[in-house]
Design a protein around this motif. Structure first.
Motif, PDB file in Angstrom:
ATOM      1  N   PRO A 215      35.252  -2.792   7.932  1.00  0.00           N
ATOM      2  CA  PRO A 215      34.675  -3.088   9.641  1.00  0.00           C
ATOM      3  C   PRO A 215      33.030  -2.164   8.883  1.00  0.00           C
ATOM      4  O   PRO A 215      33.227  -1.930   7.581  1.00  0.00           O
ATOM      5  CB  PRO A 215      34.552  -1.459  10.056  1.00  0.00           C
ATOM      6  N   ARG A 216      32.025  -2.894   9.200  1.00  0.00           N
ATOM      7  CA  ARG A 216      31.019  -2.983   8.622  1.00  0.00           C
ATOM      8  C   ARG A 216      29.881  -2.283   8.878  1.00  0.00           C
ATOM      9  O   ARG A 216      29.143  -2.406   9.687  1.00  0.00           O
ATOM     10  CB  ARG A 216      30.265  -4.279   8.671  1.00  0.00           C
ATOM     11  N   ASP A 217      30.916  -1.031  10.067  1.00  0.00           N
ATOM     12  CA  ASP A 217      29.723  -0.028  10.337  1.00  0.00           C
ATOM     13  C   ASP A 217      28.527   0.974   9.662  1.00  0.00           C
ATOM     14  O   ASP A 217      28.124   2.029  10.295  1.00  0.00           O
ATOM     15  CB  ASP A 217      30.422   0.672  11.312  1.00  0.00           C
ATOM     16  N   LYS A 218      29.491   1.126   8.317  1.00  0.00           N
ATOM     17  CA  LYS A 218      28.303   1.976   7.678  1.00  0.00           C
ATOM     18  C   LYS A 218      28.069   1.266   5.981  1.00  0.00           C
ATOM     19  O   LYS A 218      28.874  -0.110   5.737  1.00  0.00           O
ATOM     20  CB  LYS A 218      29.436   3.323   7.410  1.00  0.00           C
ATOM     21  N   PRO A 219      27.542   1.644   5.571  1.00  0.00           N
ATOM     22  CA  PRO A 219      26.517   0.570   4.250  1.00  0.00           C
ATOM     23  C   PRO A 219      28.415   1.631   3.528  1.00  0.00           C
ATOM     24  O   PRO A 219      29.091   1.902   3.525  1.00  0.00           O
ATOM     25  CB  PRO A 219      26.326   2.508   3.408  1.00  0.00           C
ATOM     26  N   MET A 220      28.669   0.407   2.795  1.00  0.00           N
ATOM     27  CA  MET A 220      29.607  -0.479   1.292  1.00  0.00           C
ATOM     28  C   MET A 220      29.044   0.007   0.240  1.00  0.00           C
ATOM     29  O   MET A 220      28.677  -0.603  -0.591  1.00  0.00           O
ATOM     30  CB  MET A 220      29.949  -1.991   1.838  1.00  0.00           C
ATOM     31  N   ILE A 221      29.779   0.564  -0.499  1.00  0.00           N
ATOM     32  CA  ILE A 221      30.313   0.787  -1.884  1.00  0.00           C
ATOM     33  C   ILE A 221      30.885   0.497  -2.644  1.00  0.00           C
ATOM     34  O   ILE A 221      32.116   0.453  -2.492  1.00  0.00           O
ATOM     35  CB  ILE A 221      29.784   2.872  -2.021  1.00  0.00           C
ATOM     36  N   THR A 222      31.056  -0.659  -3.653  1.00  0.00           N
ATOM     37  CA  THR A 222      31.943  -1.273  -4.401  1.00  0.00           C
ATOM     38  C   THR A 222      31.536  -1.399  -6.029  1.00  0.00           C
ATOM     39  O   THR A 222      30.940  -1.440  -6.235  1.00  0.00           O
ATOM     40  CB  THR A 222      31.643  -2.850  -3.503  1.00  0.00           C
ATOM     41  N   GLN A 223      33.129  -1.172  -6.140  1.00  0.00           N
ATOM     42  CA  GLN A 223      33.433  -1.010  -7.301  1.00  0.00           C
ATOM     43  C   GLN A 223      34.576  -2.340  -7.824  1.00  0.00           C
ATOM     44  O   GLN A 223      35.515  -2.051  -7.226  1.00  0.00           O
ATOM     45  CB  GLN A 223      33.667   0.070  -8.235  1.00  0.00           C
ATOM     46  N   ARG A 241      32.628  10.644  -2.889  1.00  0.00           N
ATOM     47  CA  ARG A 241      32.820  11.815  -2.362  1.00  0.00           C
ATOM     48  C   ARG A 241      31.954  12.776  -2.080  1.00  0.00           C
ATOM     49  O   ARG A 241      31.975  13.744  -0.688  1.00  0.00           O
ATOM     50  CB  ARG A 241      34.187  12.558  -2.214  1.00  0.00           C
ATOM     51  N   MET A 242      31.178  12.828  -3.294  1.00  0.00           N
ATOM     52  CA  MET A 242      30.039  14.079  -3.139  1.00  0.00           C
ATOM     53  C   MET A 242      28.851  13.214  -2.570  1.00  0.00           C
ATOM     54  O   MET A 242      28.395  14.296  -1.727  1.00  0.00           O
ATOM     55  CB  MET A 242      29.945  14.337  -4.922  1.00  0.00           C
ATOM     56  N   ALA A 243      28.943  12.413  -2.626  1.00  0.00           N
ATOM     57  CA  ALA A 243      27.597  11.480  -1.432  1.00  0.00           C
ATOM     58  C   ALA A 243      27.901  11.780  -0.657  1.00  0.00           C
ATOM     59  O   ALA A 243      26.838  11.668  -0.104  1.00  0.00           O
ATOM     60  CB  ALA A 243      27.434  10.200  -2.008  1.00  0.00           C
ATOM     61  N   LYS A 244      29.316  11.420   0.338  1.00  0.00           N
ATOM     62  CA  LYS A 244      28.958  10.868   1.563  1.00  0.00           C
ATOM     63  C   LYS A 244      28.854  12.284   2.059  1.00  0.00           C
ATOM     64  O   LYS A 244      28.713  12.401   4.076  1.00  0.00           O
ATOM     65  CB  LYS A 244      30.423  10.753   1.598  1.00  0.00           C
ATOM     66  N   ARG A 245      28.965  13.767   1.653  1.00  0.00           N
ATOM     67  CA  ARG A 245      29.248  14.986   2.421  1.00  0.00           C
ATOM     68  C   ARG A 245      27.053  14.644   2.858  1.00  0.00           C
ATOM     69  O   ARG A 245      26.960  15.526   4.041  1.00  0.00           O
ATOM     70  CB  ARG A 245      28.701  16.080   1.262  1.00  0.00           C
ATOM     71  N   TYR A 246      26.155  14.214   2.727  1.00  0.00           N
ATOM     72  CA  TYR A 246      25.188  14.071   2.447  1.00  0.00           C
ATOM     73  C   TYR A 246      24.399  12.617   3.995  1.00  0.00           C
ATOM     74  O   TYR A 246      24.052  12.518   4.286  1.00  0.00           O
ATOM     75  CB  TYR A 246      24.055  14.427   1.832  1.00  0.00           C
ATOM     76  N   VAL A 247      25.381  11.392   3.080  1.00  0.00           N
ATOM     77  CA  VAL A 247      25.198   9.646   3.534  1.00  0.00           C
ATOM     78  C   VAL A 247      26.549   9.468   3.561  1.00  0.00           C
ATOM     79  O   VAL A 247      27.520   8.885   3.276  1.00  0.00           O
ATOM     80  CB  VAL A 247      24.469   9.107   3.117  1.00  0.00           C
ATOM     81  N   ASP A 248      26.627   8.679   5.397  1.00  0.00           N
ATOM     82  CA  ASP A 248      28.204   8.620   5.950  1.00  0.00           C
ATOM     83  C   ASP A 248      28.195   6.933   4.792  1.00  0.00           C
ATOM     84  O   ASP A 248      27.101   6.434   5.194  1.00  0.00           O
ATOM     85  CB  ASP A 248      27.934   8.089   7.375  1.00  0.00           C
ATOM     86  N   CYS A 249      29.715   6.809   4.340  1.00  0.00           N
ATOM     87  CA  CYS A 249      29.539   5.309   3.475  1.00  0.00           C
ATOM     88  C   CYS A 249      30.868   4.576   3.375  1.00  0.00           C
ATOM     89  O   CYS A 249      31.046   5.528   3.712  1.00  0.00           O
ATOM     90  CB  CYS A 249      28.642   5.489   2.021  1.00  0.00           C
ATOM     91  N   SER A 301      27.599  -5.802   0.076  1.00  0.00           N
ATOM     92  CA  SER A 301      27.905  -4.170  -0.973  1.00  0.00           C
ATOM     93  C   SER A 301      26.615  -3.684  -0.100  1.00  0.00           C
ATOM     94  O   SER A 301      25.298  -4.758  -0.321  1.00  0.00           O
ATOM     95  CB  SER A 301      28.043  -3.963  -1.831  1.00  0.00           C
ATOM     96  N   THR A 302      26.371  -3.010   0.190  1.00  0.00           N
ATOM     97  CA  THR A 302      25.086  -2.098   0.352  1.00  0.00           C
ATOM     98  C   THR A 302      24.428  -1.212  -1.321  1.00  0.00           C
ATOM     99  O   THR A 302      23.692  -1.890  -1.479  1.00  0.00           O
ATOM    100  CB  THR A 302      25.393  -1.038   1.249  1.00  0.00           C
ATOM    101  N   ILE A 303      25.676  -1.005  -2.382  1.00  0.00           N
ATOM    102  CA  ILE A 303      25.614  -0.771  -3.499  1.00  0.00           C
ATOM    103  C   ILE A 303      26.822  -1.507  -4.567  1.00  0.00           C
ATOM    104  O   ILE A 303      27.596  -0.717  -3.890  1.00  0.00           O
ATOM    105  CB  ILE A 303      25.000   0.994  -4.061  1.00  0.00           C
ATOM    106  N   ARG A 359      23.706   8.524  -3.053  1.00  0.00           N
ATOM    107  CA  ARG A 359      22.606   9.243  -1.820  1.00  0.00           C
ATOM    108  C   ARG A 359      20.971   9.068  -1.948  1.00  0.00           C
ATOM    109  O   ARG A 359      20.825   8.209  -0.685  1.00  0.00           O
ATOM    110  CB  ARG A 359      22.994  10.951  -1.983  1.00  0.00           C
ATOM    111  N   TYR A 360      20.631   8.861  -2.770  1.00  0.00           N
ATOM    112  CA  TYR A 360      19.053   8.328  -3.137  1.00  0.00           C
ATOM    113  C   TYR A 360      18.598   6.608  -2.639  1.00  0.00           C
ATOM    114  O   TYR A 360      17.926   6.630  -1.158  1.00  0.00           O
ATOM    115  CB  TYR A 360      18.744   9.060  -4.236  1.00  0.00           C
ATOM    116  N   LEU A 361      19.966   6.370  -2.868  1.00  0.00           N
ATOM    117  CA  LEU A 361      19.510   4.726  -2.926  1.00  0.00           C
ATOM    118  C   LEU A 361      20.091   4.553  -1.920  1.00  0.00           C
ATOM    119  O   LEU A 361      19.281   3.296  -0.297  1.00  0.00           O
ATOM    120  CB  LEU A 361      20.157   4.105  -3.436  1.00  0.00           C
ATOM    121  N   LEU A 362      20.292   5.002  -1.124  1.00  0.00           N
ATOM    122  CA  LEU A 362      20.740   4.491   0.632  1.00  0.00           C
ATOM    123  C   LEU A 362      20.000   5.558   1.452  1.00  0.00           C
ATOM    124  O   LEU A 362      19.461   4.971   2.409  1.00  0.00           O
ATOM    125  CB  LEU A 362      22.488   5.422   1.503  1.00  0.00           C
ATOM    126  N   SER A 363      19.387   6.728   1.581  1.00  0.00           N
ATOM    127  CA  SER A 363      17.981   7.484   1.875  1.00  0.00           C
ATOM    128  C   SER A 363      16.800   6.211   1.295  1.00  0.00           C
ATOM    129  O   SER A 363      15.691   6.705   2.261  1.00  0.00           O
ATOM    130  CB  SER A 363      18.097   8.074   2.292  1.00  0.00           C
TER     131      SER A 363
END
Ligand code: UDP
Length: 409
Positions: A215-223, A241-249, A301-303, A359-363
């Motif tokens: 789904p395209r409901d949240k920022p998407m981080i890809t490797q 997982r660490m980043a997701k505590r602060y920014v949903d993705c 992808s967002t990042i 977290r920084y780039l998403l915000s």
């Protein structure tokens, strides 16, 4: 893809670049080149050769690509050698050496060596140099691997072969070794017109996401990477997982196996175990024919992450920068050659650092956008296939004019 011609690159690379290529090729017309590597599909080297070989042919340089044939035991040995060149410890047993030498020699029996230049990519085919005295060819070893800190025993074994080549090519000055033969710096490149990198319709991108149930409901981080420990996919999940505590993705790990990499399955199991049924982690096992899908995933992808522990050059980074994506990459191998910190991307050194940067780039989306734009320009200047062609043509000139400091074109 086969309908792409050299002139199609002109709008991207510029008229002057193209003129230079034609001029250089003029003096090399009719020369014959053989490229040898160990897989036709999967991994960066195959990716490069798929485009480079037809373009050299179009320029009038008859270029043939040959893939080394070997069984599972051969590729197990070559994978171990590959990892040892990246720094893992390895005791090369007599049996391993025997397999390595025998398979190479078997291949050599069926190989015509009537070219003017023979380019061996990476260590798998290095033993071919034993046939040097059967030919008048110039022999080139193209090393795509970071061998700055190899297992000493393995390097000493290979070095005896490397020294017999006429020259060696490395992807970064930091990768090279003290060698008695000339060495050249050759950045790898991407093809902006390939299915992996060309522009895509938004509709197609949507379709691909639907196909993979993302789904395209949240920022998407890809490797995007083969499932290989050196790409640290488990570390990627931890950072997400660490980043997701602060920014949903969401996290997408997309990769396949290369036919010369027997470890893929085991690593994939480790990745699945770490993901623990998280519905926001998408693990995609892609067949080798997935260039368009990878392109779409990168564009959606967002990042983009490339959290490798070791890396050759990291073509996935180049591909992501070309798509104007903010890239977070480990400061290993060729990644720092592409990511100028905080200008064309972000370099990281740990799982925590990766989590912080996500977290920084998403915000800070405006900063993320700027990184992507500068990254794109940098790739256009330095890492497109037209650049690579120019480097090969210049190399061929140098090989045919040994010792000359001025070459008349
Ligand atoms: N790639 C692919 N399918 C995959 C994983 C990677 O086509 O499942 C491509 C990726 O897009 C890139 C290349 O394979 O073009 C990987 O090159 P890189 O230098 O990043 O790493 P390597 O695999 O050579 O270590």
């Amino acid at each position: 893809m086969s309908s792409v011609r050299l002139m199609d690159y002109e709008p991207i690379a510029g008229h002057q670049t193209m003129e230079e290529l034609y001029l250089l090729a003029e003096g090399l017309k009719g020369r014959r080149v053989k490229m040898v590597n160990s897989t036709a599909i999967g991994g960066g080297v195959a990716e490069i050769l798929h485009r480079l070989v037809p373009l050299l042919n179009e320029l009038g340089i008859q270029t043939q690509w040959e893939v080394i044939k070997g069984g599972e035991d051969f590729f197990e040995v070559t994978k171990k050698i590959h990892n040892a060149l990246h720094g893992e410890q390895l005791s090369l047993t007599p049996r391993m050496k025997e397999i390595f030498l025998e398979v190479s020699r078997e291949n050599l029996k069926e190989t015509a060596l009537d070219q003017d230049i023979i380019v061996i990519h990476d260590p798998q085919g290095i033993v071919y140099i034993e046939a040097k005295n059967r030919t008048d060819a110039k022999w080139v070893w193209r090393c795509h691997i970071d061998i700055s800190n190899p297992d000493e025993e393995v390097w000493n074994f290979l070095k005896g072969y490397v020294e017999q080549f006429d020259s060696a090519l490395f992807s970064s000055p930091r990768f090279s070794k003290g060698l008695p033969i000339p060495q050249f710096l050759f950045f790898p490149s991407i093809d902006p017109l390939s299915d992996k990198n060309r522009e895509l319709e938004e509709e197609f991108i949507e379709q691909v996401l639907e196909q993979f149930h993302i789904p395209r409901d949240k920022p998407m981080i890809t490797q995007v990477s083969r499932f290989d420990r050196l790409k640290d996919p488990v570390g990627v999940i931890k950072a997400y997982r660490m980043a997701k505590r602060y920014v949903d993705c969401r996290l997408v790990l997309a990769g396949g196996a290369a036919s010369d990499d027997p470890e893929g399955e085991v690593v994939l199991d480790e990745v699945r175990a770490e993901a623990k049924e998280d519905p926001d982690v998408h693990i995609l096992l892609l067949p080798p024919t997935s260039s368009l899908e990878i392109n779409a995933l990168q564009r959606a992808s967002t990042i983009i992450l490339q959290k490798s522990v070791r890396e050759g050059f990291g073509l996935t980074v180049t591909e992501a920068l070309w798509k104007k994506k903010p890239v977070i990459g480990s400061a290993v191998g060729g990644i720092p050659a592409q990511i100028i910190p905080n200008f064309t991307g972000v370099l990281v050194y740990s799982i925590e650092g990766t989590a912080y940067q996500i977290r920084y780039l998403l915000s800070h989306p405006e900063i993320a956008k700027k990184l992507g734009e500068y990254g794109y320009e940098y790739v256009r200047e330095e890492f497109l296939i037209t650049r690579k062609l120019r480097r090969y043509l210049l190399l061929f000139y140098v090989l045919f004019h040994p010792g000359k400091s001025i070459i008349n074109l």
